[in-house]
Design a protein around this motif. Structure first.
Motif, PDB file in Angstrom:
ATOM      1  N   MET A 114      65.346  32.776 -16.641  1.00 20.46           N
ATOM      2  CA  MET A 114      64.686  31.678 -16.540  1.00 20.46           C
ATOM      3  C   MET A 114      63.010  31.936 -16.409  1.00 20.46           C
ATOM      4  SD  MET A 114      67.171  29.152 -14.462  1.00 20.46           S
ATOM      5  CE  MET A 114      66.062  27.706 -15.071  1.00 20.46           C
ATOM      6  N   ARG A 162      71.013  26.190 -21.504  1.00 20.31           N
ATOM      7  CA  ARG A 162      69.921  26.777 -20.278  1.00 20.31           C
ATOM      8  C   ARG A 162      69.702  25.869 -19.175  1.00 20.31           C
ATOM      9  NH1 ARG A 162      64.111  27.980 -23.172  1.00 20.31           N
ATOM     10  NH2 ARG A 162      65.485  29.380 -24.358  1.00 20.31           N
ATOM     11  N   LYS A 163      69.923  24.636 -19.460  1.00 21.19           N
ATOM     12  CA  LYS A 163      69.666  23.479 -18.423  1.00 21.19           C
ATOM     13  C   LYS A 163      71.015  23.645 -17.448  1.00 21.19           C
ATOM     14  CE  LYS A 163      66.813  20.547 -21.290  1.00 21.19           C
ATOM     15  NZ  LYS A 163      66.453  19.253 -21.684  1.00 21.19           N
ATOM     16  N   CYS A 191      61.983  33.142 -19.890  1.00 24.06           N
ATOM     17  CA  CYS A 191      62.155  32.047 -20.833  1.00 24.06           C
ATOM     18  C   CYS A 191      60.859  30.931 -20.713  1.00 24.06           C
ATOM     19  CB  CYS A 191      63.437  31.263 -20.927  1.00 24.06           C
ATOM     20  SG  CYS A 191      64.785  32.004 -21.448  1.00 24.06           S
ATOM     21  N   ILE A 192      60.515  30.653 -19.308  1.00 25.70           N
ATOM     22  CA  ILE A 192      59.519  30.034 -18.985  1.00 25.70           C
ATOM     23  C   ILE A 192      58.002  30.686 -19.440  1.00 25.70           C
ATOM     24  CG2 ILE A 192      58.246  28.842 -16.927  1.00 25.70           C
ATOM     25  CD1 ILE A 192      60.849  28.270 -15.815  1.00 25.70           C
ATOM     26  N   ILE A 237      72.784  26.890 -14.139  1.00 29.06           N
ATOM     27  CA  ILE A 237      72.716  27.220 -12.577  1.00 29.06           C
ATOM     28  C   ILE A 237      73.902  26.399 -12.071  1.00 29.06           C
ATOM     29  CG2 ILE A 237      71.345  26.902 -10.612  1.00 29.06           C
ATOM     30  CD1 ILE A 237      68.942  28.086 -11.992  1.00 29.06           C
ATOM     31  N   LYS A 249      57.723  30.455 -22.947  1.00 34.33           N
ATOM     32  CA  LYS A 249      57.581  29.111 -23.597  1.00 34.33           C
ATOM     33  C   LYS A 249      55.960  28.759 -23.252  1.00 34.33           C
ATOM     34  CE  LYS A 249      59.313  25.420 -25.399  1.00 34.33           C
ATOM     35  NZ  LYS A 249      59.758  25.443 -26.607  1.00 34.33           N
ATOM     36  N   ILE A 283      69.999  35.429 -13.368  1.00 35.36           N
ATOM     37  CA  ILE A 283      69.456  34.134 -13.929  1.00 35.36           C
ATOM     38  C   ILE A 283      68.179  33.914 -13.731  1.00 35.36           C
ATOM     39  CG2 ILE A 283      70.197  31.766 -13.684  1.00 35.36           C
ATOM     40  CD1 ILE A 283      73.166  32.681 -13.264  1.00 35.36           C
ATOM     41  N   ASN A 284      67.873  34.071 -12.327  1.00 42.54           N
ATOM     42  CA  ASN A 284      66.381  33.935 -12.073  1.00 42.54           C
ATOM     43  C   ASN A 284      65.472  34.649 -13.013  1.00 42.54           C
ATOM     44  OD1 ASN A 284      67.096  31.827 -10.007  1.00 42.54           O
ATOM     45  ND2 ASN A 284      66.934  33.497  -8.475  1.00 42.54           N
TER      46      ASN A 284
END
Length: 328
Positions: free
Chosen positions: A106, A4-5, A109-110, A8, A113, A102-103
Motif C-alpha cells: 500500500m 486495493r480498497k 502504491c501511494i 485490509i 500515485k 500488505i502495508n
C-alpha cells in the motif's frame, strides 16, 4: 481478486475466521468448558486445569477483534496467545508477516500515485523534426523543447548524443558509437530554464560529428541518429524525471528554422503550442560545414531575406498558457 480498497478488511475477516476455527477446534468456545470454573481462576481469566489457545475468545466477534489487534499491533491486553497451541503461534507469525507485506504494498502504491514521474515526463515535449540552418553565419543543428505544465522543472539539464557507425584508425568498426555533442541555449551550458519553449542548438564546427553532413546525407538509409535527453526535478514532488527523444537522418530538415510561437500582448507573454513544430524555409547553403568553413565565398551568394512557405509540424497537445508580469 481483492481490490486495493478492501484488501485490509477482508484480510482481518479471513484471519478472524482462522482464529475462530482454532478456538473452536481446541474447545475454547465450548460452554460446558467455560462453565467449569473453580472459585480461584488463573491470571489469564481461564479456570484452573484448562488453558485456551487464545484467551477471552468466546465468539466470532471476539476472534475478529483479536485479528485486528494482531495485525495492527494494538494489543489492548484482554486477549493473548498462550503456549497451549503451536498452531496458534504459527498463525500469529503468518498474520504479522502478511500484515507487513500488505502495508509495504500500500505504501508503494501511494508513493507511485503521488510521484507520477512518467506522467510528468509526458508533458515535456520535443519538436517532431530537427532542423539545420544558418545562425550567426554558422550551420547549426536545432530543435525545440517545451513544457506543457505551469509547474516548473527544477535543475533541468539537456544533453545530446550522436549515434553512428564509425571506424578507428586501426580498422576497428564500432556499429553504435555514442558521441556527446556540445549544445548552446539561451541560458548557456547544459542547464535550461524551461519557463517557455526553447530552441536548443548545436554549432556544427570542426569538433562536431556533423561536420561532414550535407543535405545528401539526410535520408532514411543514412546510419545516423541523434538522441536528446532532458532531465530535471519535479517541483511538487522532488522526484527526478527524464524525457527522451531521437531524430533519424530523414527527420532532420535542411534549410529550415522554427517559427516564433511566443507573442507579447498588453504586457503578457502567450505561447501558441499549435505552432510548436512549424518550420519555415530559410536560405541555407547546400554544403557541409567543412566546405562552408573552407570556402567563405559561399556565403556571398546567399540572399539576406528568408523566403518560402511555412512547414507545419504540429504536436498532439495544443494548450496555451500565459506568463503574467509580477506587479511591481
Amino acid at each position: 481478486m481483492l481490490s486495493r480498497k478492501g484488501i485490509i478488511p477482508e484480510d482481518w475477516l479471513l484471519f478472524g475466521m482462522v482464529w475462530w476455527l482454532i478456538a473452536f477446534a481446541h474447545g475454547d468456545l465450548d460452554h460446558s468448558t467455560r462453565l467449569q470454573r473453580s472459585p480461584e481462576e488463573g491470571a489469564a481469566g481461564a479456570p484452573d486445569g484448562f488453558v485456551p489457545c487464545v484467551t477471552s475468545i468466546h465468539s466470532f466477534t471476539s476472534a475478529f477483534l483479536f485479528s485486528i489487534e494482531v495485525q495492527v499491533t494494538i494489543g489492548f491486553g484482554g486477549r493473548m496467545v498462550t503456549e497451549e497451541c503451536p498452531a496458534a503461534i504459527l498463525v500469529l507469525i503468518v498474520q504479522n508477516i502478511v500484515g507487513l507485506v500488505i502495508n509495504a504494498i500500500m505504501l508503494g502504491c501511494i508513493f507511485m500515485k503521488t510521484s507520477q514521474a512518467h506522467r510528468r515526463a509526458e508533458t515535456l515535449i520535443f519538436s517532431k523534426h530537427a532542423v539545420i540552418a544558418l545562425r550567426e553565419g554558422k550551420l547549426c543543428f536545432m530543435l525545440r523543447v517545451g513544457d506543457l505544465r505551469k509547474s516548473m522543472i527544477i535543475s533541468a539539464t539537456i544533453r545530446m548524443q550522436v549515434v553512428k557507425k564509425t571506424a578507428s584508425l586501426e580498422g576497428e568498426v564500432v556499429p553504435l558509437n555514442q558521441i556527446d555533442i556540445q549544445m548552446e541555449n539561451p541560458v548557456g551550458g547544459n542547464s535550461i530554464f524551461l519557463v517557455s519553449p526553447l530552441i536548443i542548438y548545436h554549432v556544427i564546427d570542426k569538433n562536431s560529428p556533423l561536420y561532414d553532413i550535407s543535405p545528401l546525407n539526410l535520408h532514411h538509409h543514412e546510419d545516423l541518429e541523434i538522441i536528446v535527453i532532458l532531465e530535471g526535478v519535479v517541483e511538487t514532488t522532488g522526484i527526478t524525471t527524464q524525457a527522451r527523444t531521437s531524430y533519424l537522418a530523414d527527420e532532420i530538415l535542411w534549410g529550415q528554422r522554427f517559427v516564433p510561437i511566443v507573442a507579447e500582448e498588453d504586457g503578457r507573454y502567450s505561447v501558441d503550442y499549435s505552432k510548436f513544430g512549424n518550420t519555415v524555409k530559410v536560405p541555407t547553403p547546400s554544403c557541409t560545414a567543412r566546405q562552408l568553413e573552407e570556402d567563405k565565398s559561399i556565403m556571398d551568394t546567399m540572399p539576406l531575406s528568408p523566403k518560402g512557405t511555412i512547414r507545419k509540424r504540429s504536436v498532439k497537445l495544443k494548450p496555451k498558457f500565459t506568463i503574467n508580469d509580477e506587479p511591481s
